[in-house]
Design an enzyme around this catalytic site. Sequence first.
Site, PDB file in Angstrom:
ATOM      1  CG  ASN A   1      -1.791   1.297   1.280  1.00  0.00           C
ATOM      2  OD1 ASN A   1      -1.804   2.035   0.434  1.00  0.00           O
ATOM      3  ND2 ASN A   1      -2.698   1.115   2.361  1.00  0.00           N
TER       4      ASN A   1
ATOM      5  NE  ARG B   1      -6.179   1.680  -0.039  1.00  0.00           N
ATOM      6  CZ  ARG B   1      -6.375   2.793   0.825  1.00  0.00           C
ATOM      7  NH1 ARG B   1      -5.056   3.107   1.457  1.00  0.00           N
ATOM      8  NH2 ARG B   1      -7.400   3.593   0.731  1.00  0.00           N
TER       9      ARG B   1
ATOM     10  CG  HIS C   1     -13.294   3.848   3.153  1.00  0.00           C
ATOM     11  ND1 HIS C   1     -13.721   4.914   3.945  1.00  0.00           N
ATOM     12  CD2 HIS C   1     -11.833   4.093   3.359  1.00  0.00           C
ATOM     13  CE1 HIS C   1     -12.916   5.496   4.437  1.00  0.00           C
ATOM     14  NE2 HIS C   1     -11.536   5.306   4.429  1.00  0.00           N
TER      15      HIS C   1
ATOM     16  NE  ARG D   1     -10.125  13.032   4.680  1.00  0.00           N
ATOM     17  CZ  ARG D   1     -10.173  11.746   4.201  1.00  0.00           C
ATOM     18  NH1 ARG D   1     -10.947  11.191   3.336  1.00  0.00           N
ATOM     19  NH2 ARG D   1      -9.235  10.835   4.684  1.00  0.00           N
TER      20      ARG D   1
ATOM     21  CD  GLU E   1      -8.978  -0.878   4.185  1.00  0.00           C
ATOM     22  OE1 GLU E   1      -8.206  -0.740   5.110  1.00  0.00           O
ATOM     23  OE2 GLU E   1      -9.308  -0.083   3.259  1.00  0.00           O
TER      24      GLU E   1
END
Length: 397
Positions: free
Chosen positions: A7, A91, A180, A241, A384
């Site tokens: 990743n 990823r 996601h 955010r 993941e």
Amino acid sequence: MKILVINCGSSSLKYQLLNMESETLMASGLVERIGIDGSVITHKTEAGEKIVKEVAMADHKEALNQVLAALTDENTGAVKALSEISAVGHRVVHAGEKYSASVLIDDDVIAALEECVPLAPLHNPPNLIGIRAMIELLPGTPNVAVFDTAFHQTMPKEAFIYALPYEYYEKHGIRRYGFHGTSHRYVSERAAAMLGKDIKDLKIISCHLGNGASLAAIDGGKCVDTSMGFTPLEGLVMGTRCGIIDPAIVTFLMENEGLTAKEVDNVMNKQSGVLGVSGVSSDFRDIDRAAAVGNERAQLALDVFRRRVKKYIAAYTAVMGGVDAILFTAGLGENSITDRAEIVKGLEFMGVKMDDAKNDVRGKEVIVSADDSKVKLLVIPTNEELMIAKDTLEILQ
Ligand code: ADP
């Protein structure tokens, strides 16, 4: 079969080596400060021993070279030779509308990902660098790309089209993509297994609540809506955010605060969320502590965050015409007992009943709803990397 999962971020990269017979971790690690002073690799062995090594790494290729050296180290490595690694799973953040599932990487895939760079200018370039470096460093070993956006490609058009002039969708690809996806897919599959049901018979709302946070409505195993949008900025209130705001605020800030487009973007992505509201931190644990000693803005940040999650849960229940299971995952979803309880408080009208004793749990796969709750509530640690490794294995076979 051993699969390496990579990743790659802009200045860091995470890796895991998995044994797919037992689906267990053989080694993992993190490289930080790639291309800047003080580059460091932290390698963790199967037994949990940590080896930290400071070594100059000018780029991702050098970083991946260090990863391969750590994996094959005589004393603390996980394999004797690199040839033991059957494949590499990467990823990749954004595949646009091009891919709805993971793919074996070839020149066409690389070209397609290059085309998606304008959609994810911060994420796709390092992902591509990682892919190219692995192709060079492990020639002949298959590389597979697993996309954050892929799982959401099943959304119907009414879920992904914004009410803007249609030509912006055609010209720039402006639409909801969602992110996601690998996490939402993993936890929804685990939920079906935990409930002993076929995923085709389940309406699921998956809440991935971490620093970045998103919800997905999953009907019969297929994503039908998700809260992140064209970028990972839309939707929930996150660490830094803002999630959904009135879009007119953007032009108002440009005119009244004299901010440039880039500056407003920075405010919305890096200075907002629970950090912006609380003024305390982007980390929920700090905010919890501040709220506990009476900091009103910290409490307000938590209230705004929880209310937003609750609204999405109700909205997605309406979209699917019901819900069988609500899942909590990622840093906050897996660990914050209070947040889970507060988010579902008030949803009793739709058949949601939390069992507070069962909910007193962190980081474990557990059903936390009351036995007579119509809607099941589940805590499921996301994985993941395992999902990426499983996809990679499936493509190999
Ligand atoms: P990301 O991968 O998006 O960086 P994570 O999934 O690691 O994020 O989640 C990080 C967030 O989870 C942080 O805000 C952290 O405070 C929160 N978190 C972790 N443990 C707890 C806890 N016990 N209680 C509340 N929040 C927690």
